[in-house]
Scaffold this motif. Structure first.
Motif, short mmCIF file in Angstrom:
data_model
loop_
_atom_site.label_atom_id
_atom_site.label_comp_id
_atom_site.label_asym_id
_atom_site.label_seq_id
_atom_site.Cartn_x
_atom_site.Cartn_y
_atom_site.Cartn_z
N THR A 218 36.22 40.83 42.85
CA THR A 218 37.32 41.11 41.92
C THR A 218 37.52 39.90 41.01
O THR A 218 37.73 38.78 41.50
CB THR A 218 38.62 41.42 42.71
N THR A 219 37.43 40.15 39.71
CA THR A 219 37.58 39.04 38.77
C THR A 219 39.03 38.99 38.27
O THR A 219 39.66 40.03 38.08
CB THR A 219 36.62 39.19 37.56
N HIS A 220 39.52 37.76 38.12
CA HIS A 220 40.92 37.56 37.73
C HIS A 220 40.99 36.72 36.45
O HIS A 220 41.74 35.75 36.39
CB HIS A 220 41.69 36.87 38.85
N GLY A 221 40.19 37.06 35.46
CA GLY A 221 40.22 36.33 34.19
C GLY A 221 40.07 34.84 34.43
O GLY A 221 39.20 34.40 35.20
N PRO A 222 40.95 34.03 33.80
CA PRO A 222 40.83 32.57 33.95
C PRO A 222 41.13 32.09 35.37
O PRO A 222 40.89 30.92 35.69
CB PRO A 222 41.86 32.01 32.97
N GLY A 224 39.63 33.11 38.05
CA GLY A 224 38.44 33.12 38.90
C GLY A 224 38.15 34.42 39.60
O GLY A 224 38.61 35.49 39.19
N ILE A 225 37.37 34.32 40.67
CA ILE A 225 36.80 35.51 41.33
C ILE A 225 37.16 35.47 42.81
O ILE A 225 37.14 34.42 43.43
CB ILE A 225 35.26 35.49 41.20
N ASP A 233 36.48 35.99 55.98
CA ASP A 233 37.45 35.33 55.11
C ASP A 233 37.06 35.54 53.65
O ASP A 233 35.87 35.56 53.32
CB ASP A 233 37.48 33.81 55.39
N GLU A 234 38.08 35.65 52.80
CA GLU A 234 37.82 35.77 51.36
C GLU A 234 37.19 34.48 50.84
O GLU A 234 37.51 33.39 51.30
CB GLU A 234 39.14 35.97 50.62
N ILE A 235 36.33 34.62 49.85
CA ILE A 235 35.77 33.45 49.17
C ILE A 235 36.39 33.45 47.77
O ILE A 235 36.36 34.48 47.08
CB ILE A 235 34.23 33.54 49.05
N ARG A 236 36.95 32.31 47.37
CA ARG A 236 37.52 32.21 46.02
C ARG A 236 36.65 31.27 45.19
O ARG A 236 36.30 30.19 45.65
CB ARG A 236 38.96 31.68 46.08
N VAL A 237 36.33 31.71 44.01
CA VAL A 237 35.45 30.93 43.13
C VAL A 237 36.17 30.66 41.82
O VAL A 237 36.70 31.58 41.19
CB VAL A 237 34.11 31.69 42.89
N ASP A 238 36.19 29.39 41.41
CA ASP A 238 36.84 29.03 40.15
C ASP A 238 35.96 29.37 38.96
O ASP A 238 34.73 29.39 39.07
CB ASP A 238 37.11 27.51 40.11
N VAL A 239 36.60 29.55 37.81
CA VAL A 239 35.83 29.75 36.58
C VAL A 239 35.15 28.44 36.20
O VAL A 239 35.53 27.36 36.67
CB VAL A 239 36.72 30.20 35.39
N ALA A 240 34.14 28.55 35.36
CA ALA A 240 33.53 27.35 34.77
C ALA A 240 34.35 27.07 33.50
O ALA A 240 34.48 27.94 32.65
CB ALA A 240 32.08 27.63 34.42
N GLY A 266 18.21 35.12 45.67
CA GLY A 266 18.44 34.86 47.09
C GLY A 266 19.55 33.86 47.36
O GLY A 266 19.71 33.39 48.48
N LEU A 267 20.35 33.54 46.33
CA LEU A 267 21.43 32.57 46.53
C LEU A 267 22.62 33.23 47.24
O LEU A 267 22.84 34.43 47.10
CB LEU A 267 21.89 32.00 45.18
N PRO A 268 23.39 32.44 48.00
CA PRO A 268 24.55 33.00 48.69
C PRO A 268 25.65 33.42 47.69
O PRO A 268 25.63 33.02 46.52
CB PRO A 268 25.02 31.85 49.59
N LEU A 269 26.60 34.20 48.19
CA LEU A 269 27.62 34.82 47.33
C LEU A 269 28.37 33.82 46.44
O LEU A 269 28.55 34.04 45.25
CB LEU A 269 28.63 35.58 48.19
#
Ligand SMILES: Nc1ncnc2c1ncn2[C@@H]1O[C@H](COP(=O)(O)OP(=O)(O)OP(=O)(O)O)[C@@H](O)[C@H]1O
Ligand SMILES: [Mg+2]
Length: 321
Positions: A218-222, A224-225, A233-240, A266-269
């Motif tokens: 799920t993307t959340h605009g600025p 992140g994801i 557990d959820e993984i949270r990823v920041d925007v670049a 083959g990279l992880p999530l």
């Protein structure tokens, strides 16, 4: 990994009108409207979700197979996509309908008059995923709804992995159609608003959705994801970080392009989502969904800046080959 991207292939024609539509509308004459506006600017942008995702993947050196329908007028567009690494062999060319086109005129108050013509896109449902040969993953992106349903069903029948990306089509789809698009997907993509729509229209809980798909993104605009998987557990990823905010059109498609390409490597999530976020950042910085450019080395430099050298070291072998 051979990835097919099924989705729309369209162009946007964006006009600017320097006056106000409201000044020309005569309320007493609404049953008799005949209006014409003199535009001062026209921007023609290549777009369509399938084409945008395939373009981004091609930019990263993947060779995606684009699956969709266009008219005979799209020859230049298909050449552009081929020049950017997209395999267009399986794009259906309608004998008589023009390519899908979005036309929008915006006035000085940002009021808009828009028309979307699906045209050849309505023939996308004629395409049979079974005719594509060996495929590892099919992305079912916004397209003719009949085509989306057919491709998802066909993937399930054949045991081919698919990514459900119903996005803007969710507004027009009923709960049972959404279920038919999502059930059994390896990946489910949506933005935060669309995620709420999925729950609203199907009545599913968060757990229900995680029980039906492999990984939900799920993307959340600025902001992140968020990556969710059942029982994990959820993984949270920041925007670049973006150097400038120019035009967000197509950011969602760019994210999918980067994520799917990196998953194919083959990279992880988490790492794959960072690759997606950096492609999306390139889109935010330019006008139009396919008007960004980067070199593999330039992309890697920005990846180091955004996510650090250790993360970039995992991406490097796939970019600089
Ligand atoms: N302001 C921003 N700066 C940097 N990255 C951004 C920004 N806005 C969006 N992104 C990137 O793009 C991704 C997708 O954004 P968003 O959630 O807005 O998608 P969307 O609503 O589907 O967009 P669209 O449908 O207009 O393409 C985000 O996860 C993020 O990585
Ligand atoms: Mg979107």
């Amino acid at each position: 990994m051979r990835i097919a991207v099924a989705g729309s292939i369209a162009t946007d024609h964006l006009f600017t009108f320097e006056g106000r539509f409201a000044d020309s509308l005569l309320v007493a004459q609404l049953s008799n409207v005949s209006l014409s506006f003199l535009a001062s600017d026209l921007q023609v942008r290549r777009g369509g979700t399938g084409a945008n995702i395939a373009f981004g993947m091609g930019m990263l050196g993947a060779r995606p197979l684009l699956v969709g329908a266009v008219g005979k007028d799209a020859a230049d567009y298909l050449t552009w996509l081929q020049e950017h690494g997209v395999d267009t062999t399986h794009v259906h060319v309608s004998p008589d309908k023009a390519s899908a086109r979005f036309t929008c005129t915006t006035d000085q108050d940002h009021a808009q008059l828009a028309t979307f013509y699906p045209g050849a896109m309505s023939e996308a449902a004629h395409i049979d995923i079974g005719s594509l040969g060996e495929i590892d993953l099919v992305v079912v992106a916004p397209d003719d709804p009949g085509a989306m349903l057919r491709h998802s069903a066909s993937c399930r029948e054949r045991g081919v992995a698919f990514a459900a990306d119903p996005s803007q089509q969710l507004s027009f789809l009923a709960g049972d159609a959404i279920q038919a698009l999502v059930e059994g997907a390896t990946y489910l993509f949506s933005n935060a608003y669309e995620s709420a729509l999925i729950h609203d229209k199907t009545g599913w809980s968060v757990d229900d959705v995680l029980g039906l798909v492999g990984t939900r993104l799920t993307t959340h605009g600025p902001d992140g994801i968020v990556i969710s998987r059942k029982g994990e557990d959820e993984i949270r990823v920041d925007v670049a970080p973006a150097r400038r905010l120019t035009d967000p059109t197509g950011v969602g498609d760019a994210f999918r392009a980067g994520f799917l390409t990196a998953t194919g490597w083959g990279l992880p999530l988490e790492r794959a989502a960072q690759v997606g976020a950096l492609v999306a950042t390139h889109v935010v910085e330019t006008v139009g969904p396919q008007d960004y450019t980067f070199t593999p080395a330039g992309f890697l430099d920005r990846f180091v800046e955004a996510y650090g050298g250790d993360a970039a070291a995992e991406v490097q072998p796939f970019l600089l080959t």
